[in-house]
Design a protein around this motif. Structure first.
Motif, PDB file in Angstrom:
ATOM      1  N   SER A 201       0.810  -1.213   0.000  1.00 27.89           N
ATOM      2  CA  SER A 201       0.000   0.000   0.000  1.00 27.89           C
ATOM      3  C   SER A 201       0.840   1.258   0.000  1.00 27.89           C
ATOM      4  CB  SER A 201      -0.927   0.000   1.220  1.00 27.89           C
ATOM      5  OG  SER A 201      -1.838   1.062   1.169  1.00 27.89           O
ATOM      6  N   ASN A 202       2.106   1.175  -0.389  1.00 30.86           N
ATOM      7  CA  ASN A 202       2.949   2.368  -0.448  1.00 30.86           C
ATOM      8  C   ASN A 202       2.928   2.926  -1.854  1.00 30.86           C
ATOM      9  OD1 ASN A 202       5.170   1.132   2.004  1.00 30.86           O
ATOM     10  ND2 ASN A 202       4.033   3.029   2.148  1.00 30.86           N
ATOM     11  N   PHE A 203       2.429   4.117  -1.973  1.00 33.57           N
ATOM     12  CA  PHE A 203       2.181   4.722  -3.269  1.00 33.57           C
ATOM     13  C   PHE A 203       3.407   4.789  -4.172  1.00 33.57           C
ATOM     14  CE2 PHE A 203       3.641   8.188  -0.643  1.00 33.57           C
ATOM     15  CZ  PHE A 203       2.892   8.070   0.519  1.00 33.57           C
ATOM     16  N   ASN A 204       4.587   4.967  -3.611  1.00 37.41           N
ATOM     17  CA  ASN A 204       5.802   5.040  -4.433  1.00 37.41           C
ATOM     18  C   ASN A 204       6.418   3.672  -4.700  1.00 37.41           C
ATOM     19  OD1 ASN A 204       5.854   7.889  -4.703  1.00 37.41           O
ATOM     20  ND2 ASN A 204       6.663   8.063  -2.633  1.00 37.41           N
ATOM     21  N   LEU A 241       7.684  -9.646 -15.148  1.00 39.01           N
ATOM     22  CA  LEU A 241       8.282  -8.390 -14.713  1.00 39.01           C
ATOM     23  C   LEU A 241       8.224  -7.330 -15.808  1.00 39.01           C
ATOM     24  CD1 LEU A 241       9.757  -6.784 -12.550  1.00 39.01           C
ATOM     25  CD2 LEU A 241      11.923  -7.772 -13.374  1.00 39.01           C
ATOM     26  N   ASN A 242       8.390  -7.726 -17.051  1.00 36.70           N
ATOM     27  CA  ASN A 242       8.319  -6.750 -18.134  1.00 36.70           C
ATOM     28  C   ASN A 242       6.931  -6.114 -18.213  1.00 36.70           C
ATOM     29  OD1 ASN A 242      10.986  -7.012 -18.978  1.00 36.70           O
ATOM     30  ND2 ASN A 242      10.507  -8.668 -20.413  1.00 36.70           N
ATOM     31  N   ALA A 243       5.906  -6.935 -18.057  1.00 32.37           N
ATOM     32  CA  ALA A 243       4.540  -6.402 -18.073  1.00 32.37           C
ATOM     33  C   ALA A 243       4.293  -5.504 -16.864  1.00 32.37           C
ATOM     34  CB  ALA A 243       3.533  -7.543 -18.101  1.00 32.37           C
ATOM     35  N   MET A 244       4.828  -5.877 -15.700  1.00 36.42           N
ATOM     36  CA  MET A 244       4.688  -5.042 -14.516  1.00 36.42           C
ATOM     37  C   MET A 244       5.341  -3.683 -14.730  1.00 36.42           C
ATOM     38  SD  MET A 244       5.416  -7.853 -11.502  1.00 36.42           S
ATOM     39  CE  MET A 244       5.274  -6.671 -10.154  1.00 36.42           C
ATOM     40  N   ARG A 245       6.527  -3.692 -15.340  1.00 32.36           N
ATOM     41  CA  ARG A 245       7.214  -2.424 -15.613  1.00 32.36           C
ATOM     42  C   ARG A 245       6.414  -1.563 -16.583  1.00 32.36           C
ATOM     43  NH1 ARG A 245      13.179  -5.175 -16.450  1.00 32.36           N
ATOM     44  NH2 ARG A 245      13.922  -4.965 -14.286  1.00 32.36           N
ATOM     45  N   ALA A 246       5.835  -2.188 -17.575  1.00 32.27           N
ATOM     46  CA  ALA A 246       5.057  -1.442 -18.569  1.00 32.27           C
ATOM     47  C   ALA A 246       3.842  -0.784 -17.933  1.00 32.27           C
ATOM     48  CB  ALA A 246       4.641  -2.368 -19.707  1.00 32.27           C
ATOM     49  N   VAL A 247       3.141  -1.516 -17.072  1.00 33.31           N
ATOM     50  CA  VAL A 247       1.991  -0.929 -16.380  1.00 33.31           C
ATOM     51  C   VAL A 247       2.456   0.170 -15.434  1.00 33.31           C
ATOM     52  CG1 VAL A 247       0.038  -1.364 -14.845  1.00 33.31           C
ATOM     53  CG2 VAL A 247       0.688  -3.082 -16.539  1.00 33.31           C
ATOM     54  N   ASN A 248       3.542  -0.064 -14.737  1.00 37.36           N
ATOM     55  CA  ASN A 248       4.066   0.926 -13.803  1.00 37.36           C
ATOM     56  C   ASN A 248       4.411   2.232 -14.515  1.00 37.36           C
ATOM     57  OD1 ASN A 248       5.070   1.487 -10.985  1.00 37.36           O
ATOM     58  ND2 ASN A 248       6.987   1.795 -12.103  1.00 37.36           N
ATOM     59  N   ASP A 249       4.955   2.139 -15.727  1.00 35.38           N
ATOM     60  CA  ASP A 249       5.279   3.337 -16.493  1.00 35.38           C
ATOM     61  C   ASP A 249       4.020   4.129 -16.837  1.00 35.38           C
ATOM     62  OD1 ASP A 249       7.990   2.872 -16.429  1.00 35.38           O
ATOM     63  OD2 ASP A 249       8.087   1.939 -18.412  1.00 35.38           O
ATOM     64  N   ARG A 250       2.944   3.426 -17.118  1.00 36.59           N
ATOM     65  CA  ARG A 250       1.679   4.102 -17.427  1.00 36.59           C
ATOM     66  C   ARG A 250       1.049   4.694 -16.162  1.00 36.59           C
ATOM     67  NH1 ARG A 250      -0.972  -0.988 -19.589  1.00 36.59           N
ATOM     68  NH2 ARG A 250      -2.881   0.267 -19.703  1.00 36.59           N
ATOM     69  N   LEU A 251       1.273   4.052 -15.033  1.00 35.51           N
ATOM     70  CA  LEU A 251       0.716   4.514 -13.766  1.00 35.51           C
ATOM     71  C   LEU A 251       1.514   5.684 -13.180  1.00 35.51           C
ATOM     72  CD1 LEU A 251      -1.439   3.901 -11.569  1.00 35.51           C
ATOM     73  CD2 LEU A 251       0.181   2.255 -10.583  1.00 35.51           C
ATOM     74  N   TYR A 252       2.788   5.763 -13.526  1.00 33.46           N
ATOM     75  CA  TYR A 252       3.708   6.722 -12.893  1.00 33.46           C
ATOM     76  C   TYR A 252       3.217   8.169 -12.936  1.00 33.46           C
ATOM     77  CZ  TYR A 252       7.975   9.376 -11.978  1.00 33.46           C
ATOM     78  OH  TYR A 252       8.890  10.259 -11.482  1.00 33.46           O
ATOM     79  N   PRO A 253       2.772   8.704 -14.082  1.00 31.21           N
ATOM     80  CA  PRO A 253       2.340  10.114 -14.078  1.00 31.21           C
ATOM     81  C   PRO A 253       1.175  10.380 -13.136  1.00 31.21           C
ATOM     82  CG  PRO A 253       2.655   9.315 -16.329  1.00 31.21           C
ATOM     83  CD  PRO A 253       2.706   8.118 -15.434  1.00 31.21           C
ATOM     84  N   ILE A 254       0.286   9.416 -12.995  1.00 28.05           N
ATOM     85  CA  ILE A 254      -0.837   9.586 -12.073  1.00 28.05           C
ATOM     86  C   ILE A 254      -0.342   9.555 -10.635  1.00 28.05           C
ATOM     87  CG2 ILE A 254      -3.069   8.657 -11.351  1.00 28.05           C
ATOM     88  CD1 ILE A 254      -3.272   7.380 -14.153  1.00 28.05           C
ATOM     89  N   VAL A 255       0.555   8.620 -10.350  1.00 29.38           N
ATOM     90  CA  VAL A 255       1.138   8.516  -9.003  1.00 29.38           C
ATOM     91  C   VAL A 255       1.794   9.829  -8.610  1.00 29.38           C
ATOM     92  CG1 VAL A 255       2.953   7.417  -7.635  1.00 29.38           C
ATOM     93  CG2 VAL A 255       1.451   6.014  -9.051  1.00 29.38           C
ATOM     94  N   ARG A 256       2.580  10.400  -9.506  1.00 33.12           N
ATOM     95  CA  ARG A 256       3.300  11.627  -9.160  1.00 33.12           C
ATOM     96  C   ARG A 256       2.352  12.815  -9.029  1.00 33.12           C
ATOM     97  NH1 ARG A 256       6.114  10.400  -6.163  1.00 33.12           N
ATOM     98  NH2 ARG A 256       7.158  12.438  -6.201  1.00 33.12           N
TER      99      ARG A 256
END
Length: 317
Positions: A201-204, A241-256
């Motif tokens: 549950s840690n946003f970063n 892991l590659n798919a996780m990274r790809a989703v994380n990249d799409r999520l990153y701008p919203i997270v920030r």
């Protein structure tokens, strides 16, 4: 003979639902119903968490918290329903938990009570006694809300292990806010009872927490971007892991956009700004002492949400 305790399966994505208010600070039930349809009812959402920080549970009356549980239950059907317990004493926590049980909650999520912020959380004696007292007063299971260690309320691995060994404990919402603490706590809890779910549950740290090992995700940000979290969890289940990274990249701008600017306590109000930009709620204002998000930041959030929506990362039905 008492019935065995029903323990819901909390593996997967749990949405901590935000709660919109009207201009007079009463609950916007129509807006809340739209939010539930958007982020709690879709396939891929395993469970729903209300009356926590995202739902401004600390600002609600007993009647309001029960109404939130009852209305949510009617709308989400049989999905596991968790309710936050934000109390200042053991007696108050027992009272809130009993009300949550009577309203239809499947699990009580215990926040650390305010008196444990003075150092009592550094040892296991008081936290374990608190959890034992509350859990023994009800017939529903209990989850623990682990705070960031820097808050002074976060529990140690030893404390979490002792709590996890209690019969009624089914999950730890792990928000220690360091990867070392997360991994140490996860290992301690799993050694005490492997069946207790660890919910990152840690946003970063969504990706690294799941990569190290987790049983799901519990976040208020699922209120704003449910589809991305379902994709991240599915990629984690596939050990991709590659798919996780790809989703994380799409999520990153919203997270920030939501978690980047200070103060971090405005995170859930910013989520409501995003939901307002999507047209799901009319007002993003929180109840005091929280304050509305400043206009410049509202514009930045709306832009991030608009970009994500144009890319198909945020989808309305």
């Amino acid at each position: 003979m008492s019935k065995p305790m029903k323990k819901p399966d909390l593996r997967g994505v749990t949405v901590a639902v935000v709660l919109p208010f009207k201009s007079d600070m009463s609950i916007d039930w129509d807006g809340y119903a739209r939010v539930l349809d958007y982020c709690a009812c879709p396939d891929g959402i395993a469970a729903v968490f209300v009356n926590g920080h995202a739902g401004e549970g600390g600002s609600l009356s007993d009647d309001e918290r029960q109404a939130v549980i009852e209305r949510t239950r009617r709308q989400i059907g049989g999905k596991p329903l968790l309710s936050g317990i934000i109390a200042h004493s053991t007696a108050e926590a027992i009272h809130q938990t009993q009300l949550a049980e009577s309203a239809g909650a499947d699990c009580a999520v215990l926040f650390p009570p305010t008196p444990l912020g003075g150092g009592a959380s550094a040892t296991s004696r008081a936290p374990v006694a608190y959890v034992q007292a509350v859990s023994s007063a009800v017939a529903i299971p209990v989850s623990i809300f682990q705070y960031p260690l820097t808050s002074g309320f976060g529990y140690s691995p030893e404390t979490l292990a002792k709590i996890a060994a209690l019969e009624s404990i089914i999950a730890i919402k792990e928000g220690s806010d360091t990867m070392l603490a997360y991994d140490e706590n996860r290992r301690a809890v799993k050694q005490a009872d492997p069946s207790v779910a660890i919910l990152p549950s840690n946003f970063n740290w969504f990706l690294p927490q799941l990569a190290v090992g987790g049983d799901g995700v519990l976040s208020g940000l699922v209120s704003l971007a449910p589809g991305l979290f379902v994709e991240l969890w599915q990629a984690s289940l596939a050990d991709d892991l590659n798919a996780m990274r790809a989703v994380n990249d799409r999520l990153y701008p919203i997270v920030r956009a939501i978690y980047g600017p200070a103060p971090i306590m405005d995170m859930h109000t910013r989520m409501k700004v995003g939901l307002k930009a999507l047209g799901l709620i009319e007002s993003a204002d929180p109840r005091p002492p929280l304050l509305p998000v400043l206009p410049a930041l509202c514009d930045a959030i709306a832009t991030a949400v608009g970009v994500a929506r144009a890319a198909g990362d945020i989808r309305l039905a």
